[in-house]
Design an enzyme around this catalytic site. Structure first.
Site, short mmCIF file in Angstrom:
data_model
loop_
_atom_site.label_atom_id
_atom_site.label_comp_id
_atom_site.label_asym_id
_atom_site.label_seq_id
_atom_site.Cartn_x
_atom_site.Cartn_y
_atom_site.Cartn_z
N LYS A 288 43.75 -39.02 41.63
CA LYS A 288 43.10 -40.04 41.88
C LYS A 288 43.25 -41.54 42.77
CE LYS A 288 41.75 -43.73 37.40
NZ LYS A 288 41.25 -43.72 36.66
N SER B 223 37.51 -44.25 34.72
CA SER B 223 37.58 -44.19 36.39
C SER B 223 37.52 -43.08 37.21
CB SER B 223 38.03 -44.96 35.95
OG SER B 223 40.01 -45.63 35.83
N SER C 197 39.75 -43.74 30.71
CA SER C 197 39.08 -43.40 32.01
C SER C 197 39.52 -41.69 32.51
CB SER C 197 39.77 -43.84 32.72
OG SER C 197 39.68 -45.03 32.75
#
Length: 484
Positions: A84, A159, A183
């Site tokens: 990420k 996210s 997330s």
């Protein structure tokens, strides 16, 4: 599709690593096949915001030389890994989806990246996020919006949007995500993969959350966790076995000797006590999600032998506001206001609004006291139950580019209303998992949420693995990945 990529799509990460160690698969060929699959799929899905093909190939060649010399290699030998874009990677751009860090290249790896690479993982690149992680969808002002592989007109959540899509499509078998309020788990549900938020402190964070040189990257310290996304629970446990364990740079990190990650996803769950709630007693929930959750409750009771009963929780919708205030409290508002002063016209409006708000000290202390009350409501509940079973999110995937659906179950919805379930685990530090459960009638994945007691990561993993086996989730996900 090449023969090797078809083979990789059918293999769990644990099997890939074993085949590399046994000389059955070449890490260089794996790296090349991974890059080719990303080439083929990502132009339309936008899971990756920064490719790392050269880095991946260099790591693969180094691993191949070690194998040729007969040296021992780690548990992730030759396994491609997506990271990420909020997680620092030395020498690889970490833009965090914001104009403020568009060209930022960290000078060190995050602890989890360093551990994964030391275990033989091949870093395929950085995956797309909402700006600085402030938002539950994969949209930011720097890169194209990540799209759901089940229907590209829909959101992949966030996210950790790109990480979930990379795994769901077989671009990589494993990904690292971060979870400050859901997330990891929300995009896992929207994309049909496994997402684990371990207990607070199981997986150390540094420099993320803890390096004040970088406002926006240095916040969320009291709620943020790093966890794995994978196509199966056992693979998620494998990645946790590598990244878990204390580090002196993370004051919250804890020893992990109470969990055997190698066997945590094994065994049965007969006799577990499960508290079941469709809506926490106050949330709007799409009827399709309710139906999936009821089916999951039946699986746990009728197939797996658990004791399942409906539970009333003592907290209400106001806890969403408490969570939002805690996030603001954890944010470097002084540093972020400087970023907004310089870049605000190109930043996400909801983030700019949060930073510019005239927060009062009493708002923060009230929220901190409310978190204490929540924790004191949750722990007695978790003495009655081994797990809580809820939706991960209140809706199936909604239209891409939106912060939330306009309505839920026929009622107007605020942007935060679609995600009322996950943040409780962040405020309390409890372990939780999103596990694929079923497809809606229109073919969209829905996950279920398992929330465990204090440090009960092994219970969460074992229950997730048993449920996964009962509904055969990796099988239908694998068929979908092969069809993409």
């Amino acid at each position: 599709m090449t023969d090797l990529m078809a083979e990789l799509l059918a293999m769990p990460a644990r099997r890939i690593a074993r085949a590399v160690r046994d000389g059955e698969l070449s890490p260089v060929e794996i790296a090349e096949a991974t890059a080719a699959r990303i080439d083929r799929l990502d132009a339309s899905l936008h899971a990756f915001c920064t490719r790392a093909d050269e880095v991946m190939l260099r790591q693969a060649r180094a691993l191949q030389r070690r194998l040729a010399r007969g040296e021992p290699v780690g548990a992730l030998a030759g396994v491609p890994l997506a990271v990420k874009d909020l997680i620092a990677t030395r020498g690889i751009r970490t833009a965090a989806g914001t104009p403020a860090y568009r060209d930022f290249v960290p000078d060190e790896d995050d602890v989890v990246v360093r551990r994964a690479v030391a275990a033989g993982a091949l870093v395929a690149g950085k995956t797309n996020v909402s700006e600085l992680g402030y938002g539950g969808v994969g949209h930011n002002p720097v890169f194209p919006t990540t799209r759901n592989p089940w229907n590209p007109a829909l959101t992949s959540g966030g996210s950790s949007a790109g990480s979930a899509v990379a795994v769901a499509t077989g671009m990589t078998p494993l990904a690292l995500g971060s979870d400050g309020g859901g997330s990891v788990r929300s995009p896992a549900s929207f994309c049909g993969v496994v997402g684990i938020k371990p207990s607070m402190g199981r997986v150390p964070l540094y420099p993320g959350c803890r390096d004040p040189r970088f406002p926006g990257l240095s916040g969320w310290e009291s709620v943020e966790h790093i966890g794995p996304l994978a196509r199966g629970v056992d693979d998620a446990a494998l990645l946790l076995s590598v990244i878990a364990g204390p580090d002196p740079r993370d004051r919250h990190s804890i020893p992990c000797g109470d969990v055997d990650w190698g066997t945590a996803a094994h065994g049965d769950v007969r006799g577990l006590r499960i508290g079941f709630s469709e809506d926490w007693g106050h949330a709007r929930v799409d009827p399709r999600v309710r139906e999936v959750l009821r089916g999951a409750a039946r699986v746990f009771e009728d197939t797996l032998g658990c004791h399942v009963e409906e539970v009333d929780v003592p907290w209400g919708r106001e806890t969403l506001d408490v969570y939002a205030t805690i996030v603001a409290h954890d944010t470097d508002l002084t540093g972020m206001r400087d970023l907004v002063r310089r870049h605000g016209d190109r930043m996400s409006p909801h983030l700019v609004e949060l930073v510019r708000r005239d927060w009062r000290g009493a708002e923060f202390t009230d929220a901190l006291m409310a978190r204490q009350r929540l924790c004191n409501q949750v722990w007695p509940l978790m003495e009655r139950y081994d797990l809580l079973l809820t939706p991960v999110v209140a809706v199936p995937p909604f239209a891409v580019g939106r912060r939330g659906p306009e309505t839920i179950d026929g009622h107007p919805a605020a942007p935060e209303d679609w995600s009322p379930f996950t943040f409780v685990a962040n405020l309390t530090g409890l372990p939780a998992a999103s596990v694929p459960a079923a497809l809606t009638p229109d073919g969209l994945p829905v996950g279920v949420h398992l929330l465990g007691g204090h440090l009960a990561d092994a219970v969460v993993l074992r229950a997730a693995a048993c449920f996964e086996a009962a509904v055969r989730a990796p099988t239908w996900l694998g068929r979908r990945a092969a069809a993409v």
